[in-house]
Every structure is written in structure tokens, then in C-alpha cells.
Scaffold this motif. Structure first.
Motif, mmCIF file in Angstrom:
data_model
loop_
_atom_site.group_PDB
_atom_site.id
_atom_site.type_symbol
_atom_site.label_atom_id
_atom_site.label_comp_id
_atom_site.label_asym_id
_atom_site.label_seq_id
_atom_site.Cartn_x
_atom_site.Cartn_y
_atom_site.Cartn_z
ATOM 1 N N ALA A 1 0.713 -1.408 0.015
ATOM 2 C CA ALA A 1 -0.366 0.237 -0.001
ATOM 3 C C ALA A 1 1.054 1.216 -0.102
ATOM 4 O O ALA A 1 2.220 0.791 0.637
ATOM 5 N N GLY A 2 0.788 2.185 -0.557
ATOM 6 C CA GLY A 2 1.119 3.361 -0.466
ATOM 7 C C GLY A 2 1.056 3.797 -2.122
ATOM 8 O O GLY A 2 1.013 3.625 -3.435
ATOM 9 N N GLY A 3 3.323 4.373 -2.086
ATOM 10 C CA GLY A 3 3.886 4.083 -3.374
ATOM 11 C C GLY A 3 3.315 3.650 -4.420
ATOM 12 O O GLY A 3 3.062 3.431 -5.906
ATOM 13 N N ARG B 1 0.867 1.855 -9.643
ATOM 14 C CA ARG B 1 0.121 1.162 -10.259
ATOM 15 C C ARG B 1 -1.150 1.017 -11.164
ATOM 16 O O ARG B 1 -1.902 1.196 -11.864
ATOM 17 N N ALA B 2 -2.300 2.454 -10.024
ATOM 18 C CA ALA B 2 -3.359 2.013 -10.540
ATOM 19 C C ALA B 2 -3.419 3.673 -11.222
ATOM 20 O O ALA B 2 -4.328 2.967 -12.195
ATOM 21 N N LEU C 1 -4.456 5.094 -17.087
ATOM 22 C CA LEU C 1 -3.762 6.077 -17.918
ATOM 23 C C LEU C 1 -5.001 5.269 -18.895
ATOM 24 O O LEU C 1 -5.191 4.353 -19.875
ATOM 25 N N LEU C 2 -5.308 7.044 -20.443
ATOM 26 C CA LEU C 2 -5.701 5.925 -21.311
ATOM 27 C C LEU C 2 -5.173 5.675 -22.517
ATOM 28 O O LEU C 2 -3.526 6.319 -22.098
ATOM 29 N N HIS D 1 8.337 -1.231 -9.151
ATOM 30 C CA HIS D 1 7.877 -2.443 -7.887
ATOM 31 C C HIS D 1 6.354 -2.490 -8.122
ATOM 32 O O HIS D 1 5.526 -3.357 -8.171
ATOM 33 N N GLY D 2 5.557 -1.590 -8.665
ATOM 34 C CA GLY D 2 4.525 -1.601 -8.426
ATOM 35 C C GLY D 2 3.688 -2.418 -9.919
ATOM 36 O O GLY D 2 2.601 -3.067 -9.833
#
Length: 287
Positions: free
Chosen positions: A92-94, A99-100, A105-106, A124-125
Motif C-alpha cells: 500500500a502507498g507508493g 500501479r493504479a 491511463l488512457l 515495483h508496482g
């Protein structure tokens, strides 16, 4: 991991901001060769470890265009990469925020990535790159110089949406980049600021050891307590705070003309422990 090390490493351009690739160039018995478009000289090519056995001009690089099958050696690396991607915990966090953002992104968008912790959060994500998204990074004299201005310049050069992912210190270091004259063009740019109130990246380095915690905050992480929303208001730039990943994704899906800032508060206190968990997961995945 030793049996998976290559015998020859071809470096095209500059290594990543992380430590893993530069560390690989220092591996014993590995022949390092560099391909460069620069001229011979002190800054002609990237060879910080002074390990290059040969340097080739870019013009000498020949691409055959022939389809090359996956060799057994390459397959072991690909399979190891898949195991690592499945095993590494997305903290959780960075990393989770990176990743989200990357997934939201379009198609055709550009992502400008600041230096320091956010570059590592993205690494990492995000397990798999998106070919429909252009990723751009910048490296200044001190690593975080001019990132807001660079992101604005990138957005001005493209018709498609542009998003910048910056840490709070990187954002504050070039906050005057938000100052654009009333007659000057304004790009459509969303700046996402991962705000842990300081440079938590330093907690992951040697001087971030627990026994040095007394001087770490003042000398390295340098918390500021700055109200980013008020700072943006002074420049007439709308700013909002996304408290959850779902809020961030929802805001990114909403078109917004001009420059806007989305602040995402994250905790930097667990970054060192999170890095240790990632390394443990990688070691376990590789057996």
C-alpha cells in the motif's frame, strides 16, 4: 542467481535509476560493452563503474530485422521475471498508487515519472509495461531538478493526455514551474503528487538504518509540512486530495483542461521494511 548471470552485457544509453543494473555491470567475469551516440570524452557514454571493455558508436549497431527465437538462456530470465512479478507484494502507498495510475491511463497518454522514490514505486508496482503509453523520465544535476517544468514542456508537445507522477520534494523543488504568464499557452497536464512529507527514499539507503534515526529526519528526509493545496492556489492551479486509490482512479478518468494537481498522501515510515519484504520475496521466488 549466479548460474543465470550473462557473460556479456550490452548497455545502450544509460542505466536505470535503481541500483540493480549498475550493480550488474560490476559483476565479476562479466564483459561490459557500451553503445553510445556521444563522442569520446568524460561525458561521452555512461560507464560510472568504469567497467566497459569496449565502446561502440551507435551507428555501428546493426539490426537485422530477422525474427530471433527465445533461447533457453533468455527463457530462464523470462520465467524468473514472471515468478518475481507474481511473488512481489504490492505494498500500500507508493507502489499501489503507481500501479493504479499506470492502469488508469488512457491509450496514447504520456506518463512523466519523477526521480527518487516514485521511479522505484513504478518499477515495483507495475509488472508489465503498456505499449500504448509513453513513459518519460528526467535526470537533473541533483536528480529532482526541473521536473514540473519538464512535465509541462512534455504536455505542450503532445495532443494526447499527459500525467506526471512526482514525489512531494520533487514537486516543491520546482513548484515555480506552475507560474505561467497569462498570455502563454497552458497544457492539459495532471500532476499526481505522492506526498509522504519528505524524502522517504533515504530511509532505504545505508544511512536509513534504525540506529541512525536520530539525525535522519533533519539531514536526509527533510520534512517540510507544506500545504500543497495552498501552494497551488497561489498559482491559480486547482488541487485536490485523493485519499484512496479508487478516488485517484476516478479523478484520472475525469477530463480536466489545463494544469491540475492531485495530492495522494502516503506514509513513508514503512518504506525500508517494505523494501526488505520485496527482496525476501524475490529471493524466495528464485529459490
Amino acid at each position: 542467481v549466479g548460474e543465470h548471470l550473462p557473460r556479456r552485457l550490452l548497455v545502450v544509453g544509460r542505466p536505470t535509476l535503481g541500483r540493480s543494473v549498475p550493480a550488474l555491470t560490476r559483476a565479476p567475469g562479466l564483459r561490459v560493452e557500451v553503445v553510445t551516440s556521444g563522442e569520446p570524452g568524460a561525458d561521452g557514454w555512461a560507464d560510472a563503474a568504469h567497467a566497459a571493455a569496449a565502446v561502440h558508436p551507435f551507428a555501428a549497431l546493426r539490426l537485422t530485422g530477422e525474427e530471433v527465437g527465445v533461447t533457453p538462456f533468455a527463457r530462464t530470465w523470462l520465467e524468473a521475471g514472471e515468478r518475481i512479478a507474481a511473488a512481489v507484494p504490492i505494498e500500500a502507498g507508493g507502489p499501489a498508487t503507481a500501479r493504479a495510475l499506470h492502469e488508469t491511463l488512457l491509450p496514447g497518454a504520456a506518463l512523466f515519472v519523477g526521480s527518487s522514490s516514485v521511479a522505484r514505486d513504478l518499477a515495483h508496482g507495475v509488472a508489465h509495461p503498456r505499449p500504448d503509453v509513453e513513459v518519460v523520465t528526467s535526470r537533473g544535476l541533483a536528480g529532482i531538478d526541473g521536473c514540473v517544468s519538464t512535465a509541462i514542456g512534455l504536455a505542450l508537445s503532445r495532443p494526447a493526455p499527459t500525467v506526471a507522477l512526482l514525489g512531494d520534494l520533487t514537486f516543491l523543488h520546482d513548484a515555480n514551474g506552475l507560474l505561467i504568464g497569462p498570455a502563454e499557452p497552458r497544457p492539459d497536464l495532471t500532476i499526481v503528487v505522492l506526498d509522504d512529507d519528505g524524502g522517504s527514499i533515504f530511509t532505504t539507503l545505508e544511512y536509513g538504518a534504525p540506529e541512525l534515526a536520530g539525525s535522519l529526519s533533519r539531514l536526509f528526509t527533510t520534512p517540510t509540512g507544506t500545504d500543497i493545496g495552498l501552494l497551488c492556489a497561489a498559482h491559480g492551479v486547482p488541487a485536490t486530495t485523493a485519499w484512496t486509490i479508487d478516488e485517484l482512479a476516478g479523478l484520472l478518468r475525469q477530463p480536466s483542461p489545463g494544469i491540475r494537481v492531485i495530492r495522494v498522501p502516503v506514509s513513508g515510515s514503512g518504506r525500508r521494511a517494505a523494501g526488505q519484504r520485496v527482496r525476501a520475496a524475490v529471493a524466495a521466488a528464485l529459490g
